[in-house]
Design an enzyme around this catalytic site. Structure first.
Site, mmCIF file in Angstrom:
data_model
loop_
_atom_site.group_PDB
_atom_site.id
_atom_site.type_symbol
_atom_site.label_atom_id
_atom_site.label_comp_id
_atom_site.label_asym_id
_atom_site.label_seq_id
_atom_site.Cartn_x
_atom_site.Cartn_y
_atom_site.Cartn_z
ATOM 1 N N ASP A 1 -12.311 -6.475 23.178
ATOM 2 C CA ASP A 1 -13.145 -6.686 21.990
ATOM 3 C C ASP A 1 -14.541 -6.131 22.282
ATOM 4 O OD1 ASP A 1 -14.272 -7.685 19.684
ATOM 5 O OD2 ASP A 1 -14.044 -9.784 20.190
ATOM 6 N N PHE B 1 -9.938 -10.997 13.442
ATOM 7 C CA PHE B 1 -9.442 -11.950 14.431
ATOM 8 C C PHE B 1 -7.927 -12.051 14.311
ATOM 9 C CE2 PHE B 1 -8.382 -16.077 16.230
ATOM 10 C CZ PHE B 1 -8.967 -15.916 17.473
ATOM 11 N N ARG C 1 -0.042 -18.561 20.624
ATOM 12 C CA ARG C 1 0.346 -17.625 21.688
ATOM 13 C C ARG C 1 1.847 -17.328 21.683
ATOM 14 N NH1 ARG C 1 -4.008 -16.975 25.167
ATOM 15 N NH2 ARG C 1 -5.282 -18.778 25.653
ATOM 16 N N GLY D 1 -3.896 -14.461 27.795
ATOM 17 C CA GLY D 1 -3.433 -13.705 26.627
ATOM 18 C C GLY D 1 -2.451 -12.581 26.878
ATOM 19 N N GLU E 1 -4.404 -5.949 29.950
ATOM 20 C CA GLU E 1 -5.186 -6.870 29.103
ATOM 21 C C GLU E 1 -4.508 -7.023 27.748
ATOM 22 O OE1 GLU E 1 -7.064 -9.068 28.434
ATOM 23 O OE2 GLU E 1 -9.122 -8.867 29.117
ATOM 24 N N LYS F 1 -10.562 -3.131 19.908
ATOM 25 C CA LYS F 1 -11.387 -3.161 18.689
ATOM 26 C C LYS F 1 -12.567 -2.208 18.909
ATOM 27 C CE LYS F 1 -10.503 -8.086 17.659
ATOM 28 N NZ LYS F 1 -11.137 -9.418 17.619
ATOM 29 N N ASP G 1 -4.416 -16.239 21.133
ATOM 30 C CA ASP G 1 -4.530 -17.583 20.578
ATOM 31 C C ASP G 1 -5.734 -17.768 19.661
ATOM 32 O OD1 ASP G 1 -6.403 -17.357 22.812
ATOM 33 O OD2 ASP G 1 -6.764 -19.492 22.488
#
Ligand code: IMP
Ligand code: MG
Length: 191
Positions: A107, A156, A169, A49, A103, A135, A163
């Site tokens: 989450d 989300f 992505r 990611g 990163e 988050k 993704d």
């Protein structure tokens, strides 16, 4: 407003490319300020990611540094499995190194807690964390995120490296799940 359909879900525009670039400028400025006296830090990208954030961030780093990657996975679909799989180990030794983790999104914090242990076991001298998105409402980790670009609600999101089941992505902006549009499309059976 632009909508994107990935499999069964609709997503709406959330953060534009320009907004992201400004936030990356700020993160890079802070890292450049903190690290200009340090000796050749190692930027550790957490695949998959973070690849876009990593590339944009690195272009703005103005001191000599090395790069390295690790591939961890904890998500299936739109939620975390709670277990972190190491798909690709550290591509370089971190022993004695000042490591800056890059990163995409933090989450629950499960991934970076696991990563922190890997880096400590690997003998890193110092570890700092940068993340494009955080988050705070879901975060249960005890590690401080030193360089967060955005704090967002527990929605989300996809795009800019992130993704939904491997799709999305490549989007240059960031999109958030649009529950209403997803339901509407289900109701009228549009694929
Ligand atoms: P954590 O281990 O719960 O902190 O989750 C971190 C990882 O889950 C991130 O590095 C992402 O790969 C993935 N993830 C978390 N939230 C999202 C999201 O909203 N969209 C896409 N991937 C996400
Ligand atoms: Mg990640």
């Amino acid at each position: 407003m632009k909508n994107v359909q990935l499999y069964d879900k609709s997503f709406k525009l959330y953060l534009t490319y320009d907004e992201i670039q400004k936030a990356v400028d700020d993160v890079a400025e802070k890292i450049n300020r903190d690290y200009d006296q340090e000796d050749t830090p190692l930027f550790l990208g957490v695949l998959t990611g973070s690849f876009m954030f990593y590339a944009d961030l690195m272009k703005r780093i103005d001191f000599p540094c090395e790069m390295c990657f690790i591939r961890l996975a904890s998500y299936e679909g739109t939620s975390t499995t709670g277990a972190v799989k190491q798909m690709l180990g550290l591509t370089k030794s971190v022993r004695g190194r000042n490591v800056i983790v890059v990163e995409d999104i933090v989450d629950t914090g499960t991934t970076i807690m696991e990563l922190d242990q890997i880096l400590k076991d690997g003998g890193a001298r110092s570890i700092k964390y940068s993340a494009l998105l955080l988050k705070p409402g879901n975060y249960k980790g005890s590690i401080k995120i030193d360089y967060p670009a955005f704090s967002i609600p527990n929605d989300f999101i996809v795009g800019y490296g992130l993704d939904y089941d491997q799709l999305g992505r490549n989007l240059k902006d960031i999109y958030v799940l649009d529950e209403e549009e997803t339901e509407r499309r289900k109701g009228i059976n549009i694929k």
